[in-house]
Enzyme design. Structure first.
Site, short mmCIF file in Angstrom:
data_model
loop_
_atom_site.label_atom_id
_atom_site.label_comp_id
_atom_site.label_asym_id
_atom_site.label_seq_id
_atom_site.Cartn_x
_atom_site.Cartn_y
_atom_site.Cartn_z
N ARG A 115 0.85 -1.20 0.00
CA ARG A 115 0.00 0.00 0.00
C ARG A 115 0.88 1.25 0.00
NH1 ARG A 115 -2.33 0.13 6.27
NH2 ARG A 115 -0.29 0.21 7.25
N ASN A 153 -4.78 8.20 4.59
CA ASN A 153 -4.46 7.45 5.81
C ASN A 153 -2.97 7.50 6.08
OD1 ASN A 153 -5.51 5.54 7.92
ND2 ASN A 153 -3.87 4.28 7.07
N GLU A 154 -2.60 7.94 7.25
CA GLU A 154 -1.19 7.96 7.69
C GLU A 154 -0.22 8.34 6.56
OE1 GLU A 154 -0.18 4.29 9.66
OE2 GLU A 154 -1.04 5.00 11.54
N GLU A 310 -6.63 5.39 16.05
CA GLU A 310 -6.35 3.95 16.04
C GLU A 310 -5.59 3.59 17.31
OE1 GLU A 310 -4.14 2.41 12.73
OE2 GLU A 310 -5.24 3.62 11.28
N TRP A 318 3.04 -6.32 13.33
CA TRP A 318 4.16 -5.81 12.53
C TRP A 318 5.47 -5.66 13.29
CZ3 TRP A 318 4.77 -1.28 15.15
CH2 TRP A 318 3.62 -0.63 15.62
N GLU A 358 -2.83 -8.21 7.33
CA GLU A 358 -3.02 -7.86 8.74
C GLU A 358 -3.94 -8.83 9.47
OE1 GLU A 358 -1.95 -3.22 8.89
OE2 GLU A 358 -3.99 -3.62 8.20
N LYS A 359 -3.98 -10.07 8.99
CA LYS A 359 -4.94 -11.00 9.60
C LYS A 359 -4.58 -11.37 11.04
CE LYS A 359 -3.04 -14.99 7.12
NZ LYS A 359 -2.09 -14.18 6.33
N PHE A 360 -3.34 -11.14 11.44
CA PHE A 360 -2.99 -11.42 12.83
C PHE A 360 -3.00 -10.16 13.70
CE2 PHE A 360 -1.20 -15.24 10.78
CZ PHE A 360 -1.96 -16.17 11.47
N HIS A 361 -3.61 -9.10 13.19
CA HIS A 361 -3.72 -7.86 13.97
C HIS A 361 -4.99 -7.93 14.81
CE1 HIS A 361 -3.97 -3.57 14.88
NE2 HIS A 361 -2.76 -3.42 14.35
C1 GAL Z 1 -1.75 1.79 10.98
C2 GAL Z 1 -2.61 1.88 9.73
C3 GAL Z 1 -3.72 0.85 9.72
C4 GAL Z 1 -3.19 -0.49 10.13
C5 GAL Z 1 -2.53 -0.38 11.48
C6 GAL Z 1 -1.96 -1.67 11.99
O1 GAL Z 1 -0.47 2.26 10.71
O2 GAL Z 1 -3.18 3.16 9.60
O3 GAL Z 1 -4.28 0.79 8.44
O4 GAL Z 1 -2.27 -0.93 9.18
O5 GAL Z 1 -1.46 0.52 11.40
O6 GAL Z 1 -1.36 -1.49 13.24
#
Ligand code: GAL
Length: 674
Positions: A115, A153-154, A310, A318, A358-361
């Site tokens: 992304r 976003n960010e 968030e 990550w 991000e399935k493990f988030h």
């Molecule tokens: C942020 C992002 C989100 C998601 C999240 C995961 O940096 O805006 O889309 O990726 O981290 O921690």
């Protein structure tokens, strides 16, 4: 469950998450809204990564699914922070505009498949993003569910700069605007050094990979340029959405004090409200560090309540090792955000993904589902607690201590070829922590900020200083303010050129000192300082300086190296105020004591006396005052309320006086009696 619709400025806490319904079949949406009601979720950030779904082929739009989910959310009392969906362009876009893909310092063009694969200077991306934002605004800017725009976003999370040809051209235009003539640029950049003199604008390049250190001012300007280029992208989207409803507020999510890409003070002037994404590492004690980012987000937003856009309920995906937040810690971190000025507690994301990167988030709805889920129980409990405290929204933090913070300074400090490598924000947050540990509220202040509202001003490692800022600082002290300046401050002007004649040149008079030279200390090497008043000693590390007192009173001296006996800590009377200088780095507990003492002397008292790990904060509006006491430790604590008493908003408004007993990870929110 949510009878009153959420509005901005927030009339209740916004509570919710990023919501990615496009990852799920529509049957799941019905369960989603049911669960949102159960948890007290009243807001979601929608469509952040939906570009490919909204515009599957160039110019071909599909808004049907978004219409359906927006209506469903609205019927269920869930408000929407609608994203402009531009954070990740679809694959077709890169195929049409391969030149929009960012290029690294070493000339590698980045590919699609993750992304944020766009260059900050890509005109094609800017036009396409603004066009999509405009289409969304045309359709939804007056939709009853929408209360705010979530722009992109960010920005600069993954891509802070691109070194491609289009960026090089845009950089030259930016430089021409800044300097007007090549002569001025050559002089400012110091190109006489290493035969770097430019004879034509076309010769100037972004600071691409070179045999050794590139010109520092070129690097600094490239960082400034990229922050501005990204801001232009953001502005294009803001203009596109505001056209359809100027009253609808906009935000974009920053990333706190660990994110160097964007000059947030400059950016925030373009937003209606600031927001950030908070991810403290549960494997470390990052409570104070996280607090500094709340303070920064609030400060860049001019002190208005901000949005925690968030966080994670449990664990991210990550880091090398992704520990989860212990039971109760999502709650303490959520209340920390509120205690430091947030009116919204949001998370990434609503439902844990089944597939993708991000399935493990962690999420509000975990993979195991909601039955017998610790996470879900905590999510619902937090929703209830926030509802009990809605009257707090709109109240503010009143800080009497300001800490100067500036992105150009940060960028310049971290450029290579310095006396030693320095992580600027590591140092800044250590001084912030000295105040945090004293439970003394603090704002971050931009270089051109209004200093006169503060009693104490801290300049932590303020390497870069302009004449105007120095003049304001002197005025601040002359008027009775207390100044604390740390080592390696006031060294260069805003173009990274040394102020000659003894550091910290422009502040020598106010501080009553001269720094003759410095001795940076490698890891593991220490010096020691001795306080004059009581003969106590403390180790110091990282940096030390050979200082002369020129009128300042010496409060501590170094005991080692050839400058033993010379000042390490000084205090100078100047006009009606005092100016302290600290010539080395001290351990955390010594900083805590020193900063606490200086603040008390300046008439700024801690909110309450509390042990390390117990955070105290105060929000105020008119005559209402809300005191937050948060136990970030796994121990019990008894805290004296220091004469305050009030109603415990998380415990049926029970009156509390005298002392409060805190269980591990406990939170108290007291409405103080007037
Ligand atoms: C942020 C992002 C989100 C998601 C999240 C995961 O940096 O805006 O889309 O990726 O981290 O921690």
């Amino acid at each position: 469950m949510n009878n009153i619709p959420l509005k901005y400025p927030f009339n209740q806490f916004a509570y919710g998450a990023d919501y990615n319904p496009e990852q799920w079949p529509e049957e799941v949406w019905l369960e989603d809204v049911k669960l949102m009601r159960e948890a007290g979720v009243n807001a979601v950030s929608l469509a952040i990564f939906s570009w490919a779904k909204l515009e599957p082929r160039p110019g071909e739009y599909d808004f049907g699914w978004l219409d359906r989910i927006m209506d469903l959310l609205h019927t269920n009392g869930v408000s929407v922070l609608l994203a402009t969906a531009t954070a990740s362009p679809p694959p077709w876009f890169a195929k049409l505009h391969p030149e929009s893909l960012p290029v690294s310092e070493t000339g590698v063009r980045m590919e699609i498949g993750s992304r944020q694969h766009y260059s900050p200077s890509s005109l094609a991306y800017k036009q396409a993003a603004a066009s999509l934002a405009g289409k969304l605004a045309e359709r939804y800017a007056k939709h009853p569910a929408v209360i705010m725009w979530h722009i992109n976003n960010e920005y600069a999370c993954h891509i802070r700069a691109s070194y491609d040809e289009e960026s090089a051209t845009a950089f030259r235009v930016w430089l021409q605007r800044r300097y007007g003539s090549l002569e001025k640029l050559n002089d400012t950049w110091g190109t006489a050094f290493w035969s770097q003199q430019y004879a034509d604008w076309e010769e100037i390049q972004p600071p691409r990979q070179a045999p050794t250190y590139p010109n520092p001012c070129q690097c600094l300007d490239f960082k400034r340029f990229n922050s501005d280029a990204l801001l232009e992208l953001c502005r294009a989207e803001i203009d596109a959405v505001k056209k359809h409803n100027p009253a609808l507020p906009v935000t974009t999510n920053f990333m706190g004090i660990s994110a160097p890409g964007l000059d947030q003070f400059a950016w925030a002037r373009n937003l209606d409200v600031t927001s950030w994404d908070s991810y403290p590492d549960p494997a470390k004690d990052e409570v104070a560090y996280n607090a500094s980012s709340h303070d920064l987000t609030r400060s860049t937003g001019g002190g208005k309540p901000f949005i925690l856009l968030e966080q994670v309920t449990s664990q991210v995906n990550w880091r090398n090792v992704n520990m989860l937040k212990q039971p109760g810690v999502m709650r303490t971190y959520s209340w920390q955000a509120v205690a430091r000025g947030a009116d919204a507690v949001m998370a990434f994301q609503w439902r844990a993904s089944r597939a993708g990167a991000e399935k493990f988030h962690g999420a509000l709805v975990p993979h195991v589902g909601t039955a017998d889920s610790r996470v879900w129980r905590e999510v619902c409990d937090l929703g209830r607690e926030l509802r009990a405290c809605h009257e707090i929204t709109g109240s503010r933090i009143v800080a009497r201590v300001g800490m100067m913070f500036d992105w150009s300074n940060w960028w310049a400090v971290e450029l290579p070829s310095k006396p030693r490598e320095i992580s600027h924000t590591t140092i800044v947050t250590q001084y912030h922590e000295a105040l945090f540990d004293n439970n003394i509220p603090v704002d971050f202040v931009p270089m051109e900020g209004d200093l006169l509202r503060y009693q104490v001003l801290v300049l932590p490692l303020t390497y870069m200083l302009s004449e105007t800022t120095a003049k304001n600082i002197k005025q601040f002290v002359a008027n009775g303010g207390t100044l604390i300046v740390t080592w390696f401050s006031g060294i260069v002007d805003e173009c990274d050129r040394i102020w000659l004649g003894g550091y910290p040149a422009l502040l020598r008079e106010v501080l009553g000192i001269r720094v003759e030279e410095w001795q940076p200390l490698p890891e593991g090497v220490h010096n020691e300082i001795k306080f004059i008043a009581d003969g106590k000693t403390s180790i110091c590390d990282f940096w030390s300086e050979a200082v002369d007192a020129e009128g300042a009173e010496v409060k501590a001296v170094f005991t080692k190296d050839f400058f033993a006996g010379r000042p390490a800590l000084t205090c100078n009377r100047y006009g009606k105020g005092r100016a302290w200088y600290l010539a080395t780095r001290l351990p955390g507990e010594v900083n805590r004591e020193l900063f606490g003492m200086i603040c008390r002397e300046a008439g700024v008292q801690p909110l309450l006396e509390a042990p390390k790990g117990v955070e105290v904060s105060l929000r105020e509006r008119d005559s209402s005052r809300y005191l937050f006491i948060i136990n970030h430790t796994d121990a019990n604590h008894e805290i004296s309320l220091g004469g305050h008493h009030g109603a415990d908003l998380l415990d049926g408004q029970q009156m509390v006086a005298g002392t409060v007993n805190l269980k591990p990870y406990d939170v108290k929110v007291l409405k103080l009696a007037v």
